[in-house]
Scaffold this motif. Structure first.
Motif, mmCIF file in Angstrom:
data_model
loop_
_atom_site.group_PDB
_atom_site.id
_atom_site.type_symbol
_atom_site.label_atom_id
_atom_site.label_comp_id
_atom_site.label_asym_id
_atom_site.label_seq_id
_atom_site.Cartn_x
_atom_site.Cartn_y
_atom_site.Cartn_z
ATOM 1 N N GLU A 230 0.821 -1.213 0.000
ATOM 2 C CA GLU A 230 0.000 0.000 0.000
ATOM 3 C C GLU A 230 0.856 1.264 0.000
ATOM 4 N N LEU A 231 2.053 1.183 0.597
ATOM 5 C CA LEU A 231 2.925 2.354 0.701
ATOM 6 C C LEU A 231 3.875 2.505 -0.470
ATOM 7 N N SER A 232 3.823 1.577 -1.418
ATOM 8 C CA SER A 232 4.778 1.593 -2.533
ATOM 9 C C SER A 232 4.329 2.477 -3.692
ATOM 10 N N SER A 233 3.175 3.112 -3.572
ATOM 11 C CA SER A 233 2.688 4.003 -4.630
ATOM 12 C C SER A 233 2.860 5.459 -4.220
ATOM 13 N N ILE A 234 2.892 6.349 -5.197
ATOM 14 C CA ILE A 234 3.032 7.782 -4.919
ATOM 15 C C ILE A 234 1.816 8.287 -4.152
ATOM 16 N N PHE A 235 0.622 7.884 -4.574
ATOM 17 C CA PHE A 235 -0.603 8.175 -3.846
ATOM 18 C C PHE A 235 -0.883 7.005 -2.920
ATOM 19 N N VAL A 236 -0.930 7.282 -1.627
ATOM 20 C CA VAL A 236 -1.135 6.232 -0.635
ATOM 21 C C VAL A 236 -2.600 6.212 -0.227
ATOM 22 N N ASP A 237 -3.190 5.021 -0.214
ATOM 23 C CA ASP A 237 -4.616 4.885 0.101
ATOM 24 C C ASP A 237 -4.823 3.649 0.970
ATOM 25 N N ILE A 238 -5.034 3.861 2.279
ATOM 26 C CA ILE A 238 -5.282 2.769 3.214
ATOM 27 C C ILE A 238 -6.554 3.106 3.985
ATOM 28 N N PRO A 239 -7.715 3.003 3.328
ATOM 29 C CA PRO A 239 -8.966 3.435 3.977
ATOM 30 C C PRO A 239 -9.272 2.686 5.257
ATOM 31 N N GLN A 240 -8.914 1.377 5.323
ATOM 32 C CA GLN A 240 -9.201 0.609 6.532
ATOM 33 C C GLN A 240 -8.390 1.112 7.716
ATOM 34 N N GLY A 241 -7.261 1.725 7.441
ATOM 35 C CA GLY A 241 -6.438 2.291 8.503
ATOM 36 C C GLY A 241 -6.649 3.777 8.698
ATOM 37 N N LYS A 242 -7.604 4.340 7.929
ATOM 38 C CA LYS A 242 -7.884 5.773 7.977
ATOM 39 C C LYS A 242 -6.591 6.585 7.825
ATOM 40 N N TYR A 243 -5.838 6.201 6.783
ATOM 41 C CA TYR A 243 -4.533 6.821 6.537
ATOM 42 C C TYR A 243 -4.291 6.883 5.035
ATOM 43 N N GLY A 244 -3.614 7.933 4.604
ATOM 44 C CA GLY A 244 -3.249 8.026 3.195
ATOM 45 C C GLY A 244 -2.916 9.445 2.789
ATOM 46 N N THR A 245 -2.822 9.639 1.486
ATOM 47 C CA THR A 245 -2.547 10.964 0.940
ATOM 48 C C THR A 245 -3.770 11.844 1.133
ATOM 49 N N ARG A 246 -3.600 12.942 1.835
ATOM 50 C CA ARG A 246 -4.739 13.821 2.100
ATOM 51 C C ARG A 246 -4.524 15.242 1.614
ATOM 52 N N ALA A 247 -3.359 15.516 0.996
ATOM 53 C CA ALA A 247 -3.131 16.848 0.419
ATOM 54 C C ALA A 247 -2.080 16.768 -0.685
ATOM 55 N N HIS A 248 -2.355 17.461 -1.792
ATOM 56 C CA HIS A 248 -1.389 17.653 -2.876
ATOM 57 C C HIS A 248 -1.004 19.140 -2.910
ATOM 58 N N THR A 249 0.267 19.416 -3.127
ATOM 59 C CA THR A 249 0.721 20.796 -3.296
ATOM 60 C C THR A 249 1.506 20.914 -4.592
#
Length: 288
Positions: A230-249
């Motif tokens: 799950e952490l090997s992508s540029i955009f991280v998405d782990i909905p079950q852990g309520k964690y991931g990419t939440r802002a782009h700049t």
């Protein structure tokens, strides 16, 4: 985890841009944060704010157009220190100061050694300090890109045209960092004219939203044996852990001194299954 990619185009004669910087902030969705905006205590600084109790109003990234600098912090893996100081304060204090990086690092040295390990990225693009030629034409902004880590206690200046950093020391990049640099090279090689700005922003946003896995990555697998995929992508998405990419700049700095600063962030409260993204945009002219 977080990630940042940089294009330093100052020596690319065909490019209209001195600097392009794009970044993802990965964080727990329940951690309170303020979106990018001018700060109440210093309106010369634009950035988000970490509102987690005990974080002392720190930030992960901020820009000061008038002071001509950017600061960004990436956490590094390591043994957690007991009663560690807030790492985010290092960025916020730097952005409110007028000190150059070398002087600031010396000033905060004792404090930084009490923090968990980090990589601090500084970009000095010299607003208000541009030299004028005999024809009174302003010179091109020339970014100075430097990193400091309390793990090595060294400052390093990066002359490379394309750079990428994430949650590892620069000499041991994650596979997704190398992949992202290649994507950025392709985008900036094709879309380096002001007339293509809209398409450039669209493609940079797509890069930041890229969910392709970049494996194998022995470093990531050894650190996160349960979540490395799950952490090997540029955009991280782990909905079950309520964690991931939440802002782009996205920050674009043209050779004429015009800056576009864009943040696309999840609106709180965050629904991991159906997040709502909101966009903030600011523009500045650094050369007048």
């Amino acid at each position: 985890m977080c990630i940042v990619f940089i294009y330093n185009g100052v020596n690319e004669t065909e490019s209209d841009y001195s600097l392009i910087l794009i970044s993802n902030r990965d964080e727990h969705f329940e951690r309170p944060a303020q979106c990018m905006a001018p700060w109440n205590e210093d309106s010369n600084v634009y950035g988000g704010k970490d509102l987690e109790p005990g974080c002392e109003g720190g930030t992960w990234m901020a820009v000061s157009p008038t002071r001509g600098k950017l600061g960004l912090l990436l956490n590094l893996p390591g043994v957690k220190k007991e009663s560690a100081k807030s790492r985010g304060r290092i960025v916020s204090d730097y952005m409110k100061s007028t000190m150059p990086l070398s002087e600031y690092v010396e000033f905060i040295h004792n404090y930084s050694m009490q923090c968990n390990v980090f990589l601090f990225l500084s970009v000095d693009f010299g607003a208000g300090q541009f030299l004028y030629s005999k024809s009174f034409t302003p010179s091109t902004p020339t970014p100075k890109i430097k990193t400091y880590s309390n793990a090595t206690d060294n400052i390093y200046q990066w002359p490379d045209t394309y750079l990428g950093f994430s949650n590892s020391l620069p000499d041991k990049p994650l596979k997704k960092v190398e992949a992202g640099k290649n994507y950025l090279t392709d985008i900036c090689g094709r879309l380096n004219k002001i007339m293509d700005k809209s398409q450039l922003i669209d493609e940079l946003t797509c890069l930041l939203k890229n969910k392709e896995s970049h494996l194998p990555d022995d470093q990531l697998e050894s650190r996160q044996p349960k979540l490395y995929k799950e952490l090997s992508s540029i955009f991280v998405d782990i909905p079950q852990g309520k964690y991931g990419t939440r802002a782009h700049t996205i920050m674009l700095l043209s050779k004429s001194g015009h800056m576009d600063l864009i943040e696309i962030s999840m609106q709180s409260p965050i629904d991991p299954e159906k997040p709502h993204w909101e966009k903030s945009a600011f523009q500045f002219d650094l050369i007048k």
